[in-house]
Design a protein around this motif. Sequence first.
Motif, mmCIF file in Angstrom:
data_model
loop_
_atom_site.group_PDB
_atom_site.id
_atom_site.type_symbol
_atom_site.label_atom_id
_atom_site.label_comp_id
_atom_site.label_asym_id
_atom_site.label_seq_id
_atom_site.Cartn_x
_atom_site.Cartn_y
_atom_site.Cartn_z
ATOM 1 N N ALA A 106 1.731 14.173 14.535
ATOM 2 C CA ALA A 106 2.450 14.534 13.310
ATOM 3 C C ALA A 106 1.660 14.036 12.109
ATOM 4 O O ALA A 106 1.034 12.968 12.165
ATOM 5 C CB ALA A 106 3.843 13.914 13.318
ATOM 6 N N TYR A 107 1.677 14.776 11.037
ATOM 7 C CA TYR A 107 0.961 14.356 9.832
ATOM 8 C C TYR A 107 1.460 13.014 9.316
ATOM 9 O O TYR A 107 0.680 12.204 8.826
ATOM 10 C CB TYR A 107 1.060 15.425 8.742
ATOM 11 N N LYS A 108 2.755 12.763 9.422
ATOM 12 C CA LYS A 108 3.295 11.475 8.966
ATOM 13 C C LYS A 108 2.748 10.330 9.808
ATOM 14 O O LYS A 108 2.519 9.238 9.292
ATOM 15 C CB LYS A 108 4.822 11.491 8.986
ATOM 16 N N ASP A 109 2.510 10.564 11.096
ATOM 17 C CA ASP A 109 1.933 9.525 11.943
ATOM 18 C C ASP A 109 0.482 9.251 11.554
ATOM 19 O O ASP A 109 0.023 8.114 11.580
ATOM 20 C CB ASP A 109 2.009 9.924 13.422
ATOM 21 N N ILE A 110 -0.227 10.299 11.186
ATOM 22 C CA ILE A 110 -1.609 10.131 10.726
ATOM 23 C C ILE A 110 -1.628 9.313 9.435
ATOM 24 O O ILE A 110 -2.414 8.376 9.290
ATOM 25 C CB ILE A 110 -2.296 11.501 10.517
ATOM 26 N N ALA A 111 -0.737 9.669 8.501
ATOM 27 C CA ALA A 111 -0.656 8.933 7.239
ATOM 28 C C ALA A 111 -0.345 7.465 7.471
ATOM 29 O O ALA A 111 -0.939 6.583 6.834
ATOM 30 C CB ALA A 111 0.398 9.573 6.334
ATOM 31 N N LYS A 112 0.555 7.196 8.399
ATOM 32 C CA LYS A 112 0.932 5.815 8.706
ATOM 33 C C LYS A 112 -0.245 5.048 9.313
ATOM 34 O O LYS A 112 -0.513 3.908 8.944
ATOM 35 C CB LYS A 112 2.123 5.810 9.665
ATOM 36 N N LYS A 113 -0.963 5.684 10.235
ATOM 37 C CA LYS A 113 -2.086 5.033 10.905
ATOM 38 C C LYS A 113 -3.184 4.642 9.915
ATOM 39 O O LYS A 113 -3.797 3.591 10.043
ATOM 40 C CB LYS A 113 -2.660 5.948 11.983
ATOM 41 N N TYR A 114 -3.435 5.497 8.927
ATOM 42 C CA TYR A 114 -4.544 5.264 8.012
ATOM 43 C C TYR A 114 -4.116 4.741 6.641
ATOM 44 O O TYR A 114 -4.940 4.673 5.720
ATOM 45 C CB TYR A 114 -5.367 6.544 7.854
ATOM 46 N N ALA A 115 -2.856 4.349 6.497
ATOM 47 C CA ALA A 115 -2.375 3.805 5.224
ATOM 48 C C ALA A 115 -3.223 2.594 4.825
ATOM 49 O O ALA A 115 -3.490 1.714 5.634
ATOM 50 C CB ALA A 115 -0.914 3.397 5.354
ATOM 51 N N GLY A 116 -3.693 2.588 3.608
ATOM 52 C CA GLY A 116 -4.483 1.476 3.094
ATOM 53 C C GLY A 116 -5.962 1.526 3.434
ATOM 54 O O GLY A 116 -6.719 0.667 3.004
ATOM 55 N N LYS A 156 -10.738 18.289 1.748
ATOM 56 C CA LYS A 156 -10.364 17.112 0.960
ATOM 57 C C LYS A 156 -8.918 17.204 0.484
ATOM 58 O O LYS A 156 -8.183 16.214 0.495
ATOM 59 C CB LYS A 156 -11.314 16.952 -0.224
ATOM 60 N N LYS A 157 -8.509 18.392 0.087
ATOM 61 C CA LYS A 157 -7.136 18.599 -0.371
ATOM 62 C C LYS A 157 -6.153 18.379 0.780
ATOM 63 O O LYS A 157 -5.129 17.715 0.618
ATOM 64 C CB LYS A 157 -6.985 20.005 -0.947
ATOM 65 N N LEU A 158 -6.474 18.910 1.948
ATOM 66 C CA LEU A 158 -5.614 18.724 3.114
ATOM 67 C C LEU A 158 -5.535 17.258 3.524
ATOM 68 O O LEU A 158 -4.454 16.746 3.816
ATOM 69 C CB LEU A 158 -6.114 19.578 4.282
ATOM 70 N N ALA A 159 -6.669 16.581 3.532
ATOM 71 C CA ALA A 159 -6.688 15.158 3.899
ATOM 72 C C ALA A 159 -5.845 14.342 2.920
ATOM 73 O O ALA A 159 -5.059 13.482 3.337
ATOM 74 C CB ALA A 159 -8.122 14.644 3.945
ATOM 75 N N ALA A 160 -5.986 14.601 1.641
ATOM 76 C CA ALA A 160 -5.209 13.872 0.630
ATOM 77 C C ALA A 160 -3.712 14.130 0.815
ATOM 78 O O ALA A 160 -2.895 13.210 0.709
ATOM 79 C CB ALA A 160 -5.653 14.273 -0.768
ATOM 80 N N TRP A 161 -3.366 15.376 1.102
ATOM 81 C CA TRP A 161 -1.954 15.718 1.324
ATOM 82 C C TRP A 161 -1.407 14.972 2.544
ATOM 83 O O TRP A 161 -0.348 14.362 2.483
ATOM 84 C CB TRP A 161 -1.792 17.233 1.499
ATOM 85 N N VAL A 162 -2.118 15.016 3.653
ATOM 86 C CA VAL A 162 -1.674 14.330 4.863
ATOM 87 C C VAL A 162 -1.468 12.847 4.579
ATOM 88 O O VAL A 162 -0.444 12.265 4.935
ATOM 89 C CB VAL A 162 -2.666 14.536 6.028
ATOM 90 N N LEU A 163 -2.417 12.219 3.905
ATOM 91 C CA LEU A 163 -2.319 10.784 3.619
ATOM 92 C C LEU A 163 -1.189 10.449 2.644
ATOM 93 O O LEU A 163 -0.735 9.313 2.599
ATOM 94 C CB LEU A 163 -3.648 10.264 3.108
ATOM 95 N N SER A 164 -0.743 11.430 1.878
ATOM 96 C CA SER A 164 0.335 11.183 0.915
ATOM 97 C C SER A 164 1.723 11.219 1.549
ATOM 98 O O SER A 164 2.696 10.792 0.928
ATOM 99 C CB SER A 164 0.292 12.223 -0.213
ATOM 100 N N LEU A 165 1.824 11.697 2.768
ATOM 101 C CA LEU A 165 3.134 11.845 3.413
ATOM 102 C C LEU A 165 3.697 10.492 3.819
ATOM 103 O O LEU A 165 2.968 9.611 4.262
ATOM 104 C CB LEU A 165 3.012 12.764 4.632
ATOM 105 N N LYS A 166 4.979 10.340 3.679
ATOM 106 C CA LYS A 166 5.666 9.093 4.023
ATOM 107 C C LYS A 166 6.633 9.324 5.155
ATOM 108 O O LYS A 166 7.272 10.266 5.271
ATOM 109 C CB LYS A 166 6.422 8.540 2.820
#
Length: 101
Positions: A44-54, A91-101
């Motif tokens: 899930a994109y939210k799991d990716i965002a959580k894994k790479y947060a920070g 880059k746009k997709l990566a930024a979007w994925v990382l922005s998900l909470k």
Amino acid sequence: MKRALLILAATAVVSAPALADEALAKAKNCMACHSVDKKLVGPAYKDIAKKYAGDAKAADMLATKIQKGGSGVWGAIPMPANPQVNDAEAKKLAAWVLSLK
């Protein structure tokens, strides 16, 4: 009434970029294997965002992985390369994925 309209307008402005990036993910067939909030073939994109947060290098790493594919991070099923995604879109997709909470 005015306050409700202001809140509605502010919500639309905040959510519009997220919807636009989700539309890009759909247009590039990312949603065939991924979902925002649940595992499909890929995480899930939210799991990716959580894994790479920070992680300051995560956006560049994910953009590269979006284009070139990868394997081993989320299990045995590899992510295929996506040559139809250009650098700016990745880059746009990566930024979007990382922005998900």
